[in-house]
Design a protein around this motif. Structure first.
Motif, PDB file in Angstrom:
ATOM      1  N   ALA A   1      43.810  23.375  27.891  1.00  0.00           N
ATOM      2  CA  ALA A   1      43.508  24.489  28.787  1.00  0.00           C
ATOM      3  C   ALA A   1      42.274  24.151  29.619  1.00  0.00           C
ATOM      4  O   ALA A   1      41.264  23.688  29.074  1.00  0.00           O
ATOM      5  CB  ALA A   1      43.264  25.767  27.983  1.00  0.00           C
ATOM      6  N   PRO A   2      42.299  24.362  30.934  1.00  0.00           N
ATOM      7  CA  PRO A   2      41.159  24.002  31.786  1.00  0.00           C
ATOM      8  C   PRO A   2      40.012  24.999  31.646  1.00  0.00           C
ATOM      9  O   PRO A   2      40.194  26.198  31.858  1.00  0.00           O
ATOM     10  CB  PRO A   2      41.757  24.047  33.195  1.00  0.00           C
ATOM     11  CG  PRO A   2      42.894  25.007  33.106  1.00  0.00           C
ATOM     12  CD  PRO A   2      43.445  24.888  31.715  1.00  0.00           C
ATOM     13  N   TRP A   3      38.824  24.506  31.319  1.00  0.00           N
ATOM     14  CA  TRP A   3      37.664  25.379  31.171  1.00  0.00           C
ATOM     15  C   TRP A   3      37.206  25.930  32.514  1.00  0.00           C
ATOM     16  O   TRP A   3      36.600  26.991  32.592  1.00  0.00           O
ATOM     17  CB  TRP A   3      36.505  24.622  30.518  1.00  0.00           C
ATOM     18  CG  TRP A   3      35.874  23.581  31.416  1.00  0.00           C
ATOM     19  CD1 TRP A   3      36.224  22.271  31.515  1.00  0.00           C
ATOM     20  CD2 TRP A   3      34.800  23.783  32.334  1.00  0.00           C
ATOM     21  NE1 TRP A   3      35.435  21.636  32.439  1.00  0.00           N
ATOM     22  CE2 TRP A   3      34.552  22.544  32.958  1.00  0.00           C
ATOM     23  CE3 TRP A   3      34.018  24.885  32.702  1.00  0.00           C
ATOM     24  CZ2 TRP A   3      33.562  22.369  33.921  1.00  0.00           C
ATOM     25  CZ3 TRP A   3      33.034  24.721  33.668  1.00  0.00           C
ATOM     26  CH2 TRP A   3      32.804  23.477  34.273  1.00  0.00           C
ATOM     27  N   ASN A   4      37.517  25.190  33.602  1.00  0.00           N
ATOM     28  CA  ASN A   4      36.991  25.543  34.918  1.00  0.00           C
ATOM     29  C   ASN A   4      38.000  26.259  35.810  1.00  0.00           C
ATOM     30  O   ASN A   4      37.781  26.376  37.021  1.00  0.00           O
ATOM     31  CB  ASN A   4      36.465  24.298  35.622  1.00  0.00           C
ATOM     32  CG  ASN A   4      37.499  23.192  35.722  1.00  0.00           C
ATOM     33  OD1 ASN A   4      38.580  23.298  35.152  1.00  0.00           O
ATOM     34  ND2 ASN A   4      37.180  22.138  36.438  1.00  0.00           N
ATOM     35  N   ALA A   5      39.114  26.736  35.251  1.00  0.00           N
ATOM     36  CA  ALA A   5      40.055  27.528  36.044  1.00  0.00           C
ATOM     37  C   ALA A   5      39.386  28.841  36.444  1.00  0.00           C
ATOM     38  O   ALA A   5      38.565  29.390  35.703  1.00  0.00           O
ATOM     39  CB  ALA A   5      41.322  27.803  35.235  1.00  0.00           C
ATOM     40  N   LEU A   6      39.739  29.348  37.627  1.00  0.00           N
ATOM     41  CA  LEU A   6      39.123  30.560  38.146  1.00  0.00           C
ATOM     42  C   LEU A   6      40.155  31.662  38.339  1.00  0.00           C
ATOM     43  O   LEU A   6      41.268  31.409  38.806  1.00  0.00           O
ATOM     44  CB  LEU A   6      38.429  30.281  39.482  1.00  0.00           C
ATOM     45  CG  LEU A   6      37.221  29.342  39.437  1.00  0.00           C
ATOM     46  CD1 LEU A   6      36.719  29.062  40.845  1.00  0.00           C
ATOM     47  CD2 LEU A   6      36.109  29.924  38.583  1.00  0.00           C
ATOM     48  N   SER A   7      39.760  32.879  38.021  1.00  0.00           N
ATOM     49  CA  SER A   7      40.596  34.044  38.259  1.00  0.00           C
ATOM     50  C   SER A   7      40.556  34.386  39.750  1.00  0.00           C
ATOM     51  O   SER A   7      39.748  33.830  40.494  1.00  0.00           O
ATOM     52  CB  SER A   7      40.070  35.234  37.447  1.00  0.00           C
ATOM     53  OG  SER A   7      38.845  35.691  38.004  1.00  0.00           O
ATOM     54  N   PRO A   8      41.400  35.318  40.210  1.00  0.00           N
ATOM     55  CA  PRO A   8      41.362  35.702  41.630  1.00  0.00           C
ATOM     56  C   PRO A   8      39.996  36.209  42.092  1.00  0.00           C
ATOM     57  O   PRO A   8      39.656  36.087  43.270  1.00  0.00           O
ATOM     58  CB  PRO A   8      42.418  36.812  41.714  1.00  0.00           C
ATOM     59  CG  PRO A   8      43.386  36.491  40.618  1.00  0.00           C
ATOM     60  CD  PRO A   8      42.540  35.950  39.513  1.00  0.00           C
ATOM     61  N   SER A   9      39.198  36.741  41.183  1.00  0.00           N
ATOM     62  CA  SER A   9      37.863  37.216  41.546  1.00  0.00           C
ATOM     63  C   SER A   9      36.803  36.131  41.398  1.00  0.00           C
ATOM     64  O   SER A   9      35.597  36.411  41.515  1.00  0.00           O
ATOM     65  CB  SER A   9      37.487  38.427  40.691  1.00  0.00           C
ATOM     66  OG  SER A   9      37.559  38.112  39.311  1.00  0.00           O
ATOM     67  N   GLY A  10      37.228  34.883  41.128  1.00  0.00           N
ATOM     68  CA  GLY A  10      36.295  33.762  41.065  1.00  0.00           C
ATOM     69  C   GLY A  10      35.564  33.612  39.759  1.00  0.00           C
ATOM     70  O   GLY A  10      34.490  32.989  39.707  1.00  0.00           O
ATOM     71  N   LEU A  11      36.113  34.137  38.667  1.00  0.00           N
ATOM     72  CA  LEU A  11      35.469  34.058  37.366  1.00  0.00           C
ATOM     73  C   LEU A  11      36.191  33.070  36.464  1.00  0.00           C
ATOM     74  O   LEU A  11      37.421  32.981  36.477  1.00  0.00           O
ATOM     75  CB  LEU A  11      35.443  35.434  36.701  1.00  0.00           C
ATOM     76  CG  LEU A  11      34.692  36.537  37.455  1.00  0.00           C
ATOM     77  CD1 LEU A  11      34.823  37.862  36.722  1.00  0.00           C
ATOM     78  CD2 LEU A  11      33.227  36.169  37.639  1.00  0.00           C
ATOM     79  N   SER A  12      35.437  32.338  35.676  1.00  0.00           N
ATOM     80  CA  SER A  12      36.002  31.396  34.705  1.00  0.00           C
ATOM     81  C   SER A  12      36.005  32.044  33.330  1.00  0.00           C
ATOM     82  O   SER A  12      35.473  33.149  33.139  1.00  0.00           O
ATOM     83  CB  SER A  12      35.161  30.119  34.670  1.00  0.00           C
ATOM     84  OG  SER A  12      33.885  30.385  34.107  1.00  0.00           O
TER      85      SER A  12
END
Length: 339
Positions: free
Chosen positions: A70-81
């Protein structure tokens, strides 16, 4: 009899993985991952399984997902990891440790980050060949991205105070910009104040403003990499270049044992990942680790900047390179030799 609409039969393996992660069900996570579910999946709300586990504070579930890729640096639509979404200290520390180890090995975020005000990676050669514009409160590049802005003045004064803490010695600044840090350095009346500036228009403006006529100022025009042979050793060093990548700052750090006196102070503009709180912490820690490998200890001094950053500050600027409430000012010194 048909299965109810919300039953497992109607969900993909990845949807089941998100549900198990949100519940912290490690047995289900292990089973679903082993069956081939994709841990990098984004659900309909833009969340990954790791984000769901982090939000719920499920450290064991987060560890399983990280081990599964699982990528630790993936971002949600609001820019949160995931690191931004958790409020659980154990989960946060787990994510931070994994992020540091990943960046030390792979540098996945570093390759697209630069150490100064630009956050999307402008190659140095492109910046140096482009036009810049000057106003009272900012210097802008040809793409309407800010090279330096007036809101940084209190930060630059704090940086100057740090690198001049030894008194009137020799000080080096790499990157003039608006001259905010150099104005502050001059107030400490250093014995010698060396400034490196690579952009021809910024250099011309420096001369027009009279910097070349100051008795204790020495200006070196060119990239720092090209003027290294002309440098000596300094009591204080500040580094703030625009258009260089993180790797360039690391290359400069490799020169510190030659440039910084044993009792000197080094600092740099800490704009790394200034649009994401967790990424910023990762890079504070990463730089500190890399400086420690060179024999330097790093202290980060928190400075509140929220009151400096109204929406009006960014008018006409294409990209907000800083969006956090706190700036962490780095103060780096050689580690003391044990007695």
């Amino acid at each position: 009899m048909a299965a109810p609409p919300d039953s497992k039969a109607d969900k993909s393996p990845e949807e089941l993985l998100c549900a198990a992660a949100a519940a912290g069900n490690t047995d289900a996570i292990a089973e679903i991952v082993s069956s081939g579910a994709d841990p990098t999946y984004f659900d309909g709300s833009g969340m990954t399984p790791l984000m769901h586990a982090a939000t719920g504070g499920h450290a064991a579930a987060a560890r399983l997902l990280l081990d599964a890729g699982a990528p630790w640096n993936a971002l949600s639509p609001s820019g949160l990891s995931a690191g931004d979404l958790t409020s659980d200290p154990t989960t946060y520390d787990l994510l931070l440790d994994h992020a540091l180890r990943s960046e030390l090995i792979l540098g996945t975020v570093a390759r697209r980050q630069v150490p100064s005000n630009s956050s999307d990676g402008v190659p140095a050669e492109s910046y140096l060949d482009s036009r810049v514009s000057f106003s009272e409160d900012k210097v802008m590049d040809a793409d309407s991205k800010a090279v330096m802005m007036e809101w940084e003045r209190p930060l630059m004064e704090a940086h100057a105070r740090a690198v001049c803490s030894g008194g009137g010695g020799k000080v080096l600044n790499v990157g003039f910009g608006m001259g905010l840090v150099d104005q502050a350095i001059q107030r400490y009346e250093p014995e010698e104040h060396t400034i490196i500036e690579a952009h021809p228009e910024v250099y011309a403006r420096m001369l027009k403003l009279g910097w070349g006529e100051k008795k204790n100022v020495r200006i070196l025009f060119g990239r720092w990499q090209d003027v290294l042979p002309q440098l000596g050793s300094y009591d204080g060093i500040f580094f703030d270049t625009y258009g260089e990548y993180y790797e360039d700052m690391r290359e400069f750090h490799d020169q510190l044992p030659k440039l910084l006196k044993p009792d000197g102070v080094y600092s740099y503009f800490n704009g790394l990942c200034g649009d994401n709180a967790f990424f910023h912490v990762v890079y504070c820690q990463l730089v500190a680790l890399e400086l420690a490998s060179l024999g330097y200890s790093t202290q980060f001094i928190p400075l509140p900047v929220k009151d400096c950053l109204s929406e009006q500050v960014w008018e006409g600027v294409r990209q907000k390179y800083w969006q956090l409430d706190t700036y962490h000012l780095p103060v780096c010194q050689a580690e003391s030799e044990p007695e």
